[in-house]
Design a protein around this motif. Sequence first.
Motif, PDB file in Angstrom:
ATOM      1  N   GLU A 198      44.629  33.443  27.625  1.00  0.00           N
ATOM      2  CA  GLU A 198      45.835  32.655  27.136  1.00  0.00           C
ATOM      3  C   GLU A 198      47.177  33.251  27.464  1.00  0.00           C
ATOM      4  OE1 GLU A 198      47.714  30.954  22.995  1.00  0.00           O
ATOM      5  OE2 GLU A 198      45.324  31.253  23.179  1.00  0.00           O
ATOM      6  N   GLY A 199      47.967  32.505  28.181  1.00  0.00           N
ATOM      7  CA  GLY A 199      49.287  33.085  28.573  1.00  0.00           C
ATOM      8  C   GLY A 199      49.492  33.359  30.029  1.00  0.00           C
ATOM      9  N   CYS A 200      48.331  33.366  30.618  1.00  0.00           N
ATOM     10  CA  CYS A 200      48.272  33.599  32.169  1.00  0.00           C
ATOM     11  C   CYS A 200      48.490  32.360  32.954  1.00  0.00           C
ATOM     12  CB  CYS A 200      47.117  34.184  32.506  1.00  0.00           C
ATOM     13  SG  CYS A 200      46.799  34.534  34.236  1.00  0.00           S
ATOM     14  N   VAL A 201      49.645  32.203  33.401  1.00  0.00           N
ATOM     15  CA  VAL A 201      49.683  30.946  34.354  1.00  0.00           C
ATOM     16  C   VAL A 201      49.263  31.202  35.743  1.00  0.00           C
ATOM     17  CG1 VAL A 201      51.732  29.761  35.420  1.00  0.00           C
ATOM     18  CG2 VAL A 201      51.972  30.775  32.927  1.00  0.00           C
ATOM     19  N   SER A 202      49.327  32.501  36.235  1.00  0.00           N
ATOM     20  CA  SER A 202      48.604  32.769  37.550  1.00  0.00           C
ATOM     21  C   SER A 202      48.415  34.010  37.708  1.00  0.00           C
ATOM     22  CB  SER A 202      49.769  32.028  38.652  1.00  0.00           C
ATOM     23  OG  SER A 202      49.167  32.311  40.074  1.00  0.00           O
ATOM     24  N   TYR A 203      47.306  34.547  38.517  1.00  0.00           N
ATOM     25  CA  TYR A 203      46.956  35.857  38.735  1.00  0.00           C
ATOM     26  C   TYR A 203      46.295  35.931  40.095  1.00  0.00           C
ATOM     27  CZ  TYR A 203      45.827  40.513  37.378  1.00  0.00           C
ATOM     28  OH  TYR A 203      45.863  41.988  37.203  1.00  0.00           O
ATOM     29  N   ALA A 204      46.921  36.706  41.112  1.00  0.00           N
ATOM     30  CA  ALA A 204      46.197  36.595  42.381  1.00  0.00           C
ATOM     31  C   ALA A 204      46.597  37.916  42.981  1.00  0.00           C
ATOM     32  CB  ALA A 204      46.917  35.540  43.434  1.00  0.00           C
ATOM     33  N   TYR A 205      45.535  38.166  44.127  1.00  0.00           N
ATOM     34  CA  TYR A 205      45.469  39.151  45.045  1.00  0.00           C
ATOM     35  C   TYR A 205      45.688  38.815  46.348  1.00  0.00           C
ATOM     36  CZ  TYR A 205      43.445  41.915  41.213  1.00  0.00           C
ATOM     37  OH  TYR A 205      43.165  42.412  39.961  1.00  0.00           O
TER      38      TYR A 205
END
Length: 100
Positions: A33-40
């Motif tokens: 919850e609260g993660c909009v985007s996460y990328a490598y």
Amino acid sequence: MLIVLAEATMGEGALDAAHDAMATMLAASRAEEGCVSYAYAVDVLDPSKLHIVEKWTDEAALAFHFQTPHMAAFQAALGSLEVEITELAKFQADDGSPVM
């Protein structure tokens, strides 16, 4: 919104060795919850360089992220590999708007 930008230099074979831990981290972080985007992303001109881009709704979401079991497992998995964080910063931003 918070934007976290990081860059890491990966030693010989570290990216391949970290692949499964990175995939697990991505999936778990994106589900938070609260993660909009996460990328490598691997740098096209320097395959030893890894770029990390995270977007969080607020400081509380980011603080929670750092306390999760998957973060601890990820750090443990990378602990034995040659990985150097060369940049790490967070930025406060609005929700953005189209460029064009």
